[in-house]
Design a protein around this motif. Structure first.
Motif, short mmCIF file in Angstrom:
data_model
loop_
_atom_site.label_atom_id
_atom_site.label_comp_id
_atom_site.label_asym_id
_atom_site.label_seq_id
_atom_site.Cartn_x
_atom_site.Cartn_y
_atom_site.Cartn_z
N SER A 112 0.80 -1.24 -0.08
CA SER A 112 -0.06 0.06 -0.22
C SER A 112 0.80 1.27 0.14
O SER A 112 0.65 2.32 -0.81
N LYS A 113 1.78 1.27 0.70
CA LYS A 113 2.91 2.46 0.84
C LYS A 113 3.47 2.58 -0.67
O LYS A 113 3.64 3.71 -0.93
N ALA A 114 3.83 1.32 -1.15
CA ALA A 114 4.55 1.57 -2.67
C ALA A 114 3.47 2.28 -3.36
O ALA A 114 3.96 2.92 -4.36
N VAL A 115 2.34 1.66 -3.48
CA VAL A 115 1.51 2.11 -4.34
C VAL A 115 1.18 3.53 -4.22
O VAL A 115 1.13 4.31 -5.32
N VAL A 116 0.88 3.99 -2.91
CA VAL A 116 0.77 5.66 -2.63
C VAL A 116 1.93 6.34 -3.10
O VAL A 116 1.69 7.30 -3.74
N PHE A 117 3.18 5.82 -2.79
CA PHE A 117 4.59 6.61 -3.10
C PHE A 117 4.41 6.74 -4.70
O PHE A 117 4.77 7.57 -5.19
N PHE A 118 3.99 5.45 -5.44
CA PHE A 118 4.03 5.72 -6.88
C PHE A 118 3.12 6.83 -7.38
O PHE A 118 3.56 7.40 -8.42
N TRP A 119 1.95 6.93 -6.76
CA TRP A 119 1.01 7.95 -7.54
C TRP A 119 1.55 9.12 -6.80
O TRP A 119 0.98 10.31 -7.63
N PHE A 120 1.97 9.29 -5.84
CA PHE A 120 2.52 10.48 -5.31
C PHE A 120 3.60 11.13 -6.41
O PHE A 120 3.65 12.39 -6.51
N PHE A 121 4.43 10.13 -6.72
CA PHE A 121 5.29 10.52 -7.84
C PHE A 121 4.71 11.08 -9.11
O PHE A 121 5.14 11.98 -9.78
N ILE A 122 3.71 10.13 -9.43
CA ILE A 122 2.78 10.86 -10.92
C ILE A 122 2.35 12.13 -10.60
O ILE A 122 2.38 12.78 -11.62
#
Length: 520
Positions: A112-122
Motif C-alpha cells: 500500500s505504501k509503495a502504491v501510494v508513493f508511486f501515485w505521489f510521484f505521478i
C-alpha cells in the motif's frame, strides 16, 4: 501542545527562595560562597571585613548579584521558550507520521505504501508538467492563445472519451450511467471553468513564469473568503448581525465539533489562508509598483504596464475558479448521488468548448491589453475569424513563418505547439487520476504534499526558463522575493491541510423507487 510547552518553560517565580538557593548552592561553588557570606553577615551585622567594608555592604552586593543572576535566568528562559516554539513549528511542518486519513491506520502494508508513493510521484511529475507546459504553450501560441483554449477543451474531451471507450471494452460494458446531477448545474460549472481558463490563457503570456505558479494558488484563500459569505456560520453573519442557525448547527457548536463563526474552518485553515494570501500579495508587489511608477522596471520589461495589468487580471481569474469549486461542492452535497467522474469530465469539456467558442469574439481584443494607448485596435473582434484560421494552420504546422512572427502584435512560435496542447491536456487527466488513487487509498495528506512538490519543481523549472528569455529580467532582488513567496506557499499549504475540512465527505444516497416514478 505548544501552549503547554511554553507554560512549562516559563519560570514560576521571579525570585529565588531560600530552599531553592540552598539546593542550587550545593552544586554551584560560586553560589555556595555567596550563601556562606550571606549567613555570616546576618550574624555579624556590626563587624567589618578586612577590606574595610561592612557586611551590610557585602550583603547588598550579594543581593545585587542574585538579581543579576535572576535576570540572566529570565533571558535563558525566553531563549528556551523561543527554541521550543520554533521546534514545535518545524515539527508541525515536517511531521510525516500520520499521513493516513484514519488515525487508527498504523499497520499499513508495504504494498500500500509503495502504491501510494508511486501515485505521489505521478502527481508531482504531472502537476509540474501541467504548470510548465501551460507557460510554454501560451508563450509559443502568441496571438493564437485564445484559440488554444478551444483546442485544450476539445483534446481533453477526446482523451477522456478514448479512456472511457478503452475501459468499456475491457469491462465489456458499454452502458453509460446518468450524470447524477442536473445538466443545468453542469453547464454553470463549465461556464465558470471556461471563464477562468480564458483569463489565464489571455494574460499568461505577459506574466512572469514563476508567478504563473504562485498566483493560481490564490484560489484557496478566495474559496475560504467566499465561504464566509455564503456559509450559514460565516464570520460575515456576525458583522451583519445575522446569527440565525439551525438547531443541528447549534448542537454541533455546543459539542465542539466545529468552531463558531468561521464557516466550518479551523484555526489551521485560517492561518494557512493568511500565509498563502501574504505570499500572493508579495508576488504582486512589482506589478502594483509598476502601475504607481511605470518607468521603474523599464530595464526589465519593454512595457511594464502591460505586464502589470496582465498580472493583476491573471490573479483575478482565481475568482471564477473559487466560485466553480464551491459550486461543485454545493451541487455534490445537495444531490449526493453516484457520479461517474469520466462521464462528468467529458461533458464539462464539451460545454467548455462550446462556451469558449461563444466567448472568444467578446474577449479577443483583451490579448492586446495595455500594449499601447490604442490597445483595443491591436486585436479587433472583426479579425477573430482570420485568427482562428491561421491558428489552425499554426498548430498543424502549415502557417507561413513571416506571418507567424510579424502578422500580429505578439509573435507565434508554431513548432511543437500542438504537442504542448496534447501534453497539457494529458497532464490534467493524469493529475486527476493520481489524486483519485491517493484519496481512495486513504492518504489525502500525501496528495497535498504531492501538489506541494509539484509547486516547488515547476517553480525551479520556470525560474530556469525565465533566465533563458529576455523578458522579466528583474534581477536578484525580485527573484529572491519570488523564492520567499514559494516558501510561504508551501508553509501555508502545509498548515492549511493539517486539519480536514468540515463536510469534506458525504454519504451517497441512491435513488429509491419513488424517485424513479418522480422522474417519469
Amino acid at each position: 501542545m505548544l501552549r503547554q510547552a511554553l507554560d512549562d518553560a516559563s519560570p514560576k517565580s521571579n525570585q529565588i527562595g531560600t530552599e531553592e538557593l540552598r539546593n542550587a548552592g550545593e552544586n554551584d561553588p560560586l553560589l555556595r560562597g555567596n550563601q556562606e557570606s550571606n549567613l555570616y553577615a546576618t550574624n555579624s551585622d556590626a563587624e567589618v571585613s578586612e577590606s574595610g567594608r561592612s557586611y551590610d555592604d557585602e550583603y547588598e552586593m550579594i543581593e545585587q548579584w542574585n538579581d543579576d543572576n535572576v535576570s540572566e535566568g529570565s533571558e535563558v528562559g525566553f531563549l528556551t521558550r523561543f527554541w521550543k516554539a520554533t521546534k514545535e513549528i518545524i515539527m508541525l511542518i515536517i511531521n510525516v507520521d500520520n499521513l493516513w486519513d484514519s488515525p487508527t491506520t498504523r499497520n499499513v502494508s508495504r504494498r500500500s505504501k509503495a502504491v501510494v508513493f508511486f501515485w505521489f510521484f505521478i502527481l508531482s511529475l504531472f502537476y509540474t508538467a501541467e504548470r510548465t507546459m501551460f507557460k510554454f504553450l501560451v508563450d509559443r501560441a502568441g496571438p493564437f492563445r485564445l484559440f488554444a483554449v478551444e483546442l485544450v477543451a476539445a483534446s481533453h474531451a477526446l482523451m477522456v472519451a478514448i479512456g472511457m471507450l478503452i475501459s468499456a471494452i475491457s469491462r465489456k460494458d458499454f452502458g453509460i450511467s446518468s450524470l447524477g446531477i442536473p445538466i443545468i448545474d453542469v453547464g454553470l460549472m463549465a461556464l465558470l471553468d471556461t471563464l477562468h481558463m480564458i483569463l489565464v490563457f489571455i494574460t499568461g503570456i505577459h506574466v512572469s513564469p514563476t508567478l504563473t505558479v504562485i498566483l493560481v494558488q490564490f484560489t484557496l484563500p478566495l474559496t475560504a473568503f467566499i465561504t464566509q459569505v455564503v456559509h450559514p456560520d460565516g464570520c460575515t453573519k456576525y458583522l451583519c448581525g445575522c446569527t440565525r442557525w439551525s438547531e443541528a448547527r447549534e448542537q454541533e457548536h455546543e459539542n465542539g465539533l466545529t468552531p463558531t463563526g468561521w464557516g466550518g474552518l479551523y484555526a489551521e485553515h485560517v492561518v494557512g489562508c493568511v500565509i498563502i494570501s501574504l505570499a500572493v500579495l508579495l508576488a504582486l508587489c512589482p506589478a502594483i509598483y509598476s502601475i504607481w511608477d511605470p518607468l521603474f522596471f523599464l530595464y526589465a520589461d519593454t512595457i511594464p504596464l502591460q505586464t502589470a495589468y496582465n498580472t493583476l487580471l491573471f490573479v483575478s481569474s482565481c475568482i471564477p475558479a473559487a466560485a466553480s469549486q464551491l459550486y461543485k461542492e454545493h451541487v455534490f452535497l445537495q444531490h449526493k448521488r453516484p457520479i461517474q467522474a469520466d462521464h462528468l469530465n467529458m461533458v464539462l469539456s464539451i460545454f467548455q468548448l462550446i462556451f469558449a467558442s461563444i466567448m472568444a469574439p467578446l474577449v479577443y481584443n483583451l490579448q492586446g491589453l495595455a500594449a499601447s494607448k490604442h490597445w483595443p485596435k491591436l486585436y479587433p473582434s472583426s479579425g477573430i475569424t482570420k485568427n482562428i484560421q491561421e491558428g489552425i494552420q499554426c498548430f498543424f504546422g502549415s502557417l507561413d513563418e513571416d506571418q507567424a512572427l510579424n502578422g500580429y502584435e505578439d509573435e507565434a512560435l508554431c513548432d511543437y505547439s500542438l504537442g504542448l496542447v496534447l501534453g497539457y491536456s494529458f497532464s490534467i487527466i493524469a493529475v486527476g487520476v493520481a489524486v483519485d488513487k491517493i484519496v481512495n487509498a486513504g492518504a489525502t495528506k500525501v496528495m497535498y504534499r504531492g501538489v506541494s512538490a509539484g509547486i516547488v519543481l515547476s517553480s525551479i523549472i520556470l525560474f530556469l526558463y525565465d533566465e533563458s528569455i529576455p523578458d522579466f529580467s528583474y534581477g536578484p532582488a525580485i527573484d529572491s522575493l519570488n523564492l520567499v513567496c514559494v516558501l510561504l506557499l508551501i508553509l501555508g499549504a502545509e498548515v492549511y491541510h493539517r486539519q480536514s475540512l468540515q463536510n469534506a465527505t458525504f454519504e451517497t444516497e441512491y435513488q429509491t423507487i419513488d424517485d424513479f416514478y418522480d422522474q417519469e
